[in-house]
Scaffold this motif. Sequence first.
Motif, mmCIF file in Angstrom:
data_model
loop_
_atom_site.group_PDB
_atom_site.id
_atom_site.type_symbol
_atom_site.label_atom_id
_atom_site.label_comp_id
_atom_site.label_asym_id
_atom_site.label_seq_id
_atom_site.Cartn_x
_atom_site.Cartn_y
_atom_site.Cartn_z
ATOM 1 N N GLY A 1 -16.167 -2.504 1.564
ATOM 2 C CA GLY A 1 -17.267 -2.667 0.610
ATOM 3 C C GLY A 1 -16.854 -2.649 -0.852
ATOM 4 N N ASP A 2 -15.958 -3.547 -1.231
ATOM 5 C CA ASP A 2 -15.515 -3.581 -2.629
ATOM 6 C C ASP A 2 -15.756 -5.005 -3.134
ATOM 7 N N LEU A 3 -16.712 -5.152 -4.054
ATOM 8 C CA LEU A 3 -17.141 -6.480 -4.478
ATOM 9 C C LEU A 3 -16.011 -7.273 -5.140
ATOM 10 N N ARG A 4 -15.248 -6.603 -6.041
ATOM 11 C CA ARG A 4 -14.160 -7.309 -6.745
ATOM 12 C C ARG A 4 -13.113 -7.816 -5.746
ATOM 13 N N PHE A 5 -12.840 -6.965 -4.783
ATOM 14 C CA PHE A 5 -11.868 -7.334 -3.744
ATOM 15 C C PHE A 5 -12.377 -8.541 -2.953
ATOM 16 N N ASN A 6 -13.655 -8.485 -2.576
ATOM 17 C CA ASN A 6 -14.212 -9.592 -1.779
ATOM 18 C C ASN A 6 -14.286 -10.896 -2.569
ATOM 19 N N GLN A 7 -14.534 -10.776 -3.886
ATOM 20 C CA GLN A 7 -14.529 -11.995 -4.714
ATOM 21 C C GLN A 7 -13.133 -12.613 -4.708
ATOM 22 N N ALA B 1 0.073 -13.709 -2.112
ATOM 23 C CA ALA B 1 -0.348 -13.063 -3.370
ATOM 24 C C ALA B 1 -1.533 -12.137 -3.105
ATOM 25 N N MET B 2 -2.454 -12.614 -2.272
ATOM 26 C CA MET B 2 -3.636 -11.805 -1.932
ATOM 27 C C MET B 2 -3.205 -10.534 -1.209
ATOM 28 N N ALA B 3 -2.230 -10.659 -0.310
ATOM 29 C CA ALA B 3 -1.766 -9.488 0.449
ATOM 30 C C ALA B 3 -1.325 -8.382 -0.516
ATOM 31 N N MET B 4 -0.509 -8.758 -1.489
ATOM 32 C CA MET B 4 0.065 -7.740 -2.380
ATOM 33 C C MET B 4 -0.948 -7.268 -3.412
ATOM 34 N N SER B 5 -1.665 -8.214 -4.038
ATOM 35 C CA SER B 5 -2.613 -7.807 -5.080
ATOM 36 C C SER B 5 -3.820 -7.097 -4.471
ATOM 37 N N GLY B 6 -4.257 -7.565 -3.291
ATOM 38 C CA GLY B 6 -5.409 -6.936 -2.623
ATOM 39 C C GLY B 6 -5.091 -5.505 -2.219
ATOM 40 N N ALA B 7 -3.852 -5.287 -1.722
ATOM 41 C CA ALA B 7 -3.453 -3.924 -1.328
ATOM 42 C C ALA B 7 -3.503 -3.003 -2.549
ATOM 43 N N ALA B 8 -3.032 -3.526 -3.689
ATOM 44 C CA ALA B 8 -3.031 -2.704 -4.925
ATOM 45 C C ALA B 8 -4.457 -2.461 -5.417
ATOM 46 N N MET B 9 -5.315 -3.465 -5.265
ATOM 47 C CA MET B 9 -6.723 -3.312 -5.674
ATOM 48 C C MET B 9 -7.406 -2.213 -4.871
ATOM 49 N N LEU B 10 -7.162 -2.242 -3.546
ATOM 50 C CA LEU B 10 -7.795 -1.236 -2.676
ATOM 51 C C LEU B 10 -7.242 0.161 -2.964
ATOM 52 N N GLN B 11 -6.139 0.188 -3.665
ATOM 53 C CA GLN B 11 -5.528 1.459 -4.057
ATOM 54 C C GLN B 11 -6.075 1.947 -5.391
ATOM 55 N N GLY B 12 -6.870 1.057 -6.030
ATOM 56 C CA GLY B 12 -7.408 1.407 -7.345
ATOM 57 C C GLY B 12 -6.381 1.306 -8.467
ATOM 58 N N MET B 13 -5.377 0.445 -8.285
ATOM 59 C CA MET B 13 -4.342 0.279 -9.334
ATOM 60 C C MET B 13 -4.930 -0.453 -10.534
ATOM 61 N N GLN B 14 -4.289 -0.260 -11.702
ATOM 62 C CA GLN B 14 -4.675 -0.957 -12.928
ATOM 63 C C GLN B 14 -4.540 -2.472 -12.743
ATOM 64 N N ALA C 1 0.845 -1.202 0.000
ATOM 65 C CA ALA C 1 0.000 0.000 0.000
ATOM 66 C C ALA C 1 0.881 1.254 0.000
ATOM 67 N N ALA C 2 1.913 1.230 0.862
ATOM 68 C CA ALA C 2 2.792 2.408 0.957
ATOM 69 C C ALA C 2 3.540 2.637 -0.354
ATOM 70 N N ALA C 3 3.856 1.540 -1.060
ATOM 71 C CA ALA C 3 4.623 1.668 -2.317
ATOM 72 C C ALA C 3 3.732 2.046 -3.506
ATOM 73 N N THR C 4 2.422 2.009 -3.295
ATOM 74 C CA THR C 4 1.528 2.278 -4.434
ATOM 75 C C THR C 4 0.608 3.490 -4.168
ATOM 76 N N GLY C 5 1.000 4.341 -3.242
ATOM 77 C CA GLY C 5 0.206 5.568 -3.061
ATOM 78 C C GLY C 5 -0.151 5.913 -1.629
ATOM 79 N N GLY C 6 0.107 5.006 -0.677
ATOM 80 C CA GLY C 6 -0.160 5.346 0.728
ATOM 81 C C GLY C 6 -1.134 4.386 1.391
ATOM 82 N N ILE C 7 -0.978 4.249 2.710
ATOM 83 C CA ILE C 7 -1.800 3.306 3.476
ATOM 84 C C ILE C 7 -3.127 3.970 3.861
#
Length: 344
Positions: free
Chosen positions: A139-145, A188-201, A68-74
């Motif tokens: 409350g993010d459906l894609r993240f929860n899936q 994998a979930m830790a890293m990809s989920g953090a980026a998802m919650l950041q709204g990364m591509q 999260a910190a590396a992709t825009g902040g926690i």
Amino acid sequence: MLPMSFPFFSKLRHHKEHLRLIKNEMQRVRAKIASQATDFQPHVREYMTHLCMGRGKMIRPGLVLLTAAATGGIKEEHISFAALLEMLHMASLVHDDVLDKADTRRDRPTPNALWGNELAVLLGDTLLAQAMVLGTRIGDLRFNQRMALATRDLCEGEVEQSTRLWDVAMTRAEYYEIIRKKTATLFAMAMSGAAMLQGMQEEMVEHLNRMGTLLGISYQIYDDCLDLLGVDAQAGKTLGTDAQKGKLTLPIFFLMESDNEDIAAEVHDAVKNRSGFNLQRLRQTESFHTALRLSANEALELNEEAREVLWRLPESPAREALAETTYRLDEMLQECCNGIFIHS
Ligand code: FPP
Ligand code: MG
């Protein structure tokens, strides 16, 4: 074209140094986990408090916060996510210790040792359910899936492992797939989920997913070496359970293929006949140390590959800290195959 090595990422010497950057947020994650017990009625709360106060290594929350910190902040969601991931991991360990008949974890008696298997299974379920409650607050459906799929993979990996004990026909590829599911999915979930919650591509989410997968597989190889080498008191958990239960891990594959034909046959027959390994004796052999070294080398290569993903992130102290995390795992692997493992 990506560069092949990372000369500018510093090699970590003081192993907790890289976590200083996220010290305060990590404290908030711990507090969030500890506060989960208050959702339960007093009698259940006692048990949940005990489970939620355990001091783990917090690797998965660390990966969430650093990514999260590396992709825009926690953000606030990252704190909840880190807590839920650690709770899910803790729930899986409560069940795993029942399966492995392990009596010590994180330097404390396991729930099964304290209260028996029945209650331990129920408490693992309760912890898992509470992790899901935390998840619904994000409350993010894609993240929860994605989170649900990761949980399913974790369970599937464990089922596959339990049905392949003592299975001499199991292949290395199958071993790799099991550890990818049971361990690497949450990394994998830790890293990809953090980026998802950041709204990364999506592309970046998948790159980070890959980095987490590589690190998770590498970490499980380390854990598998530790289990065979192990000294319980230093690791803070019961070791040697893989060999006892007939779990075929990477060093066992290398032992079955050892140049020393007597050792190869002994280990192969021990699996085939389900008679168990004479670990005490094997540990005295050159073949055993070669098997650990070859296993560690495979994991070190995965770490190198994982580091390559970091070039895709902008330069920042958090990116440096992620690189340092991978170097820390390198050191643990090297120490493990030199027989002087440490528990971090
Ligand atoms: C540790 O493995 C255990 C896991 C990586 C996963 C365990 C998963 C389950 C029991 C499925 C149940 C899941 C939920 C969500 C409740 P290990 O035994 O190789 O490592 P260890 O040495 O730390 O015990
Ligand atoms: Mg276990």
